[in-house]
Enzyme design. Structure first.
Site, PDB file in Angstrom:
ATOM      1  N   ASP A 114     -38.370  -0.274  26.070  1.00  0.00           N
ATOM      2  CA  ASP A 114     -39.178   0.924  26.360  1.00  0.00           C
ATOM      3  C   ASP A 114     -39.417   1.225  27.836  1.00  0.00           C
ATOM      4  O   ASP A 114     -40.508   1.667  28.225  1.00  0.00           O
ATOM      5  CB  ASP A 114     -40.530   0.844  25.651  1.00  0.00           C
ATOM      6  CG  ASP A 114     -40.416   0.769  24.146  1.00  0.00           C
ATOM      7  OD1 ASP A 114     -39.288   0.786  23.636  1.00  0.00           O
ATOM      8  OD2 ASP A 114     -41.459   0.688  23.472  1.00  0.00           O
ATOM      9  N   GLU A 128     -39.350   3.975  22.458  1.00  0.00           N
ATOM     10  CA  GLU A 128     -40.329   4.380  21.453  1.00  0.00           C
ATOM     11  C   GLU A 128     -40.436   5.897  21.447  1.00  0.00           C
ATOM     12  O   GLU A 128     -40.591   6.521  22.498  1.00  0.00           O
ATOM     13  CB  GLU A 128     -41.706   3.772  21.737  1.00  0.00           C
ATOM     14  CG  GLU A 128     -42.722   4.149  20.667  1.00  0.00           C
ATOM     15  CD  GLU A 128     -44.110   3.578  20.904  1.00  0.00           C
ATOM     16  OE1 GLU A 128     -45.030   3.948  20.150  1.00  0.00           O
ATOM     17  OE2 GLU A 128     -44.266   2.766  21.838  1.00  0.00           O
ATOM     18  N   LYS A 158     -36.939   3.655  18.251  1.00  0.00           N
ATOM     19  CA  LYS A 158     -37.885   3.038  17.320  1.00  0.00           C
ATOM     20  C   LYS A 158     -39.152   3.899  17.188  1.00  0.00           C
ATOM     21  O   LYS A 158     -39.673   4.397  18.189  1.00  0.00           O
ATOM     22  CB  LYS A 158     -38.232   1.624  17.770  1.00  0.00           C
ATOM     23  CG  LYS A 158     -38.925   1.509  19.126  1.00  0.00           C
ATOM     24  CD  LYS A 158     -39.090   0.040  19.511  1.00  0.00           C
ATOM     25  CE  LYS A 158     -39.875  -0.142  20.796  1.00  0.00           C
ATOM     26  NZ  LYS A 158     -41.276   0.229  20.708  1.00  0.00           N
ATOM     27  N   LYS A 177     -44.182   0.118  17.331  1.00  0.00           N
ATOM     28  CA  LYS A 177     -44.307  -0.742  18.500  1.00  0.00           C
ATOM     29  C   LYS A 177     -43.220  -1.807  18.518  1.00  0.00           C
ATOM     30  O   LYS A 177     -42.634  -2.091  19.551  1.00  0.00           O
ATOM     31  CB  LYS A 177     -45.699  -1.406  18.528  1.00  0.00           C
ATOM     32  CG  LYS A 177     -46.865  -0.438  18.441  1.00  0.00           C
ATOM     33  CD  LYS A 177     -46.835   0.611  19.537  1.00  0.00           C
ATOM     34  CE  LYS A 177     -48.059   1.508  19.459  1.00  0.00           C
ATOM     35  NZ  LYS A 177     -47.959   2.661  20.397  1.00  0.00           N
ATOM     36  N   VAL A 200     -41.803  -3.079  28.619  1.00  0.00           N
ATOM     37  CA  VAL A 200     -43.229  -2.731  28.608  1.00  0.00           C
ATOM     38  C   VAL A 200     -43.639  -2.255  27.206  1.00  0.00           C
ATOM     39  O   VAL A 200     -42.814  -1.807  26.436  1.00  0.00           O
ATOM     40  CB  VAL A 200     -43.513  -1.619  29.652  1.00  0.00           C
ATOM     41  CG1 VAL A 200     -43.180  -2.094  31.050  1.00  0.00           C
ATOM     42  CG2 VAL A 200     -42.753  -0.329  29.357  1.00  0.00           C
ATOM     43  N   THR A 201     -44.953  -2.391  26.952  1.00  0.00           N
ATOM     44  CA  THR A 201     -45.904  -3.166  27.708  1.00  0.00           C
ATOM     45  C   THR A 201     -46.015  -4.559  27.094  1.00  0.00           C
ATOM     46  O   THR A 201     -45.781  -4.744  25.906  1.00  0.00           O
ATOM     47  CB  THR A 201     -47.309  -2.517  27.733  1.00  0.00           C
ATOM     48  OG1 THR A 201     -47.798  -2.387  26.391  1.00  0.00           O
ATOM     49  CG2 THR A 201     -47.273  -1.162  28.417  1.00  0.00           C
ATOM     50  N   CYS A 236     -45.718  -3.473  22.858  1.00  0.00           N
ATOM     51  CA  CYS A 236     -44.369  -3.443  22.298  1.00  0.00           C
ATOM     52  C   CYS A 236     -43.593  -4.732  22.526  1.00  0.00           C
ATOM     53  O   CYS A 236     -42.812  -5.159  21.672  1.00  0.00           O
ATOM     54  CB  CYS A 236     -43.602  -2.246  22.852  1.00  0.00           C
ATOM     55  SG  CYS A 236     -44.303  -0.662  22.321  1.00  0.00           S
ATOM     56  N   GLN A 261     -49.496 -23.527  22.507  1.00  0.00           N
ATOM     57  CA  GLN A 261     -49.307 -24.413  21.352  1.00  0.00           C
ATOM     58  C   GLN A 261     -47.845 -24.815  21.163  1.00  0.00           C
ATOM     59  O   GLN A 261     -47.302 -24.785  20.066  1.00  0.00           O
ATOM     60  CB  GLN A 261     -49.850 -23.747  20.080  1.00  0.00           C
ATOM     61  CG  GLN A 261     -51.339 -23.430  20.156  1.00  0.00           C
ATOM     62  CD  GLN A 261     -51.867 -22.816  18.880  1.00  0.00           C
ATOM     63  OE1 GLN A 261     -51.881 -23.464  17.837  1.00  0.00           O
ATOM     64  NE2 GLN A 261     -52.304 -21.566  18.970  1.00  0.00           N
TER      65      GLN A 261
END
Length: 232
Positions: free
Chosen positions: A27, A75, A132, A135, A160-161, A165, A205
């Protein structure tokens, strides 16, 4: 190119086979990045996103030189907005919503000047461009088919961002079994705190959604991957 290479990353080295690696550019559109565009009309500082352009242009050039597939996303929506859910259409500034006139044409409408990718990162004719409506880059698109058809299993994720997205796409990719490395200086947010937190969440994690590294580390690994082996 040899089969396996490593990129120094968080939380650990990212291992990749250049034959199954692609660069995903999410995007990088005029509506989001140009002064006077949709992003700025919402009160955002587009300069924070534009810091991504220079390192991403260098990474894009290196990926092309290495022969990696490059996939761009945009997008946006059909002109009649039939693919834009009412809940999405109703959000934001009432005076500047999807489909309304903007400085660069109707906002986030396919075919408009503002919907397209900025000149500095323009796709080549042989590169895939995914349009698309959501997002995430997998939702209601052909991305999964493109990756399966070309044998891609790992993604260098940029664009971005970071917290919207990029994050959505990385989470979708993770659920589908793809290994994702998010290039930290080649993703951007209008909000510095979201940038920091978004990157931390990806590598937390033990790499719950993927890996994070800067473009210098990635460029070094790509250069190594395409360099000829020394003579024996």
């Amino acid at each position: 190119m040899t089969a396996v290479h490593h990129i120094p990353a968080q939380p650990a080295d990212f291992t990749f086979d250049p034959n199954t690696l692609a660069l995903l550019v999410i995007d990088m559109q005029r509506d989001f990045l140009l002064p006077g565009g949709f992003g700025e009309s919402l009160g955002n500082d587009v300069a924070l996103l534009r810091t991504v352009i220079e390192p991403l242009a260098a990474l894009l050039a290196a990926a092309r030189a290495a022969g990696l597939p490059v996939i761009h996303t945009r997008e946006g929506h059909l002109p009649d907005l039939s693919d834009c859910p009412p809940a999405k259409l109703a959000r934001g500034n009432p005076a500047q919503r999807i489909g309304d006139p903007g400085r660069f044409g109707r906002i986030l409408i396919r075919g408009e000047y503002g919907h397209d990718i900025i000149d500095e990162l323009a796709p080549r004719d042989d590169e895939v461009v995914i349009d698309k409506p959501g997002k995430g880059a997998f939702y209601a698109t052909e991305l999964a088919d493109v990756l399966a058809r070309t044998g891609i299993r790992s993604l260098l994720v940029t664009g971005v961002t970071t917290e919207v997205c990029v994050h959505t796409t990385v989470r979708e990719a993770n659920d589908r079994g793809y290994e994702c490395l998010v290039v930290s200086d080649c993703v951007g947010s209008y909000f510095p705190e979201f940038q920091r937190t978004g990157l931390a969440m990806i590598a937390a994690q033990g790499g719950i959604f993927g890996w994070v590294a800067d473009s210098a580390a990635v460029l070094g690994a790509l250069t190594s991957a395409v360099s000829p082996a020394p003579a024996q």
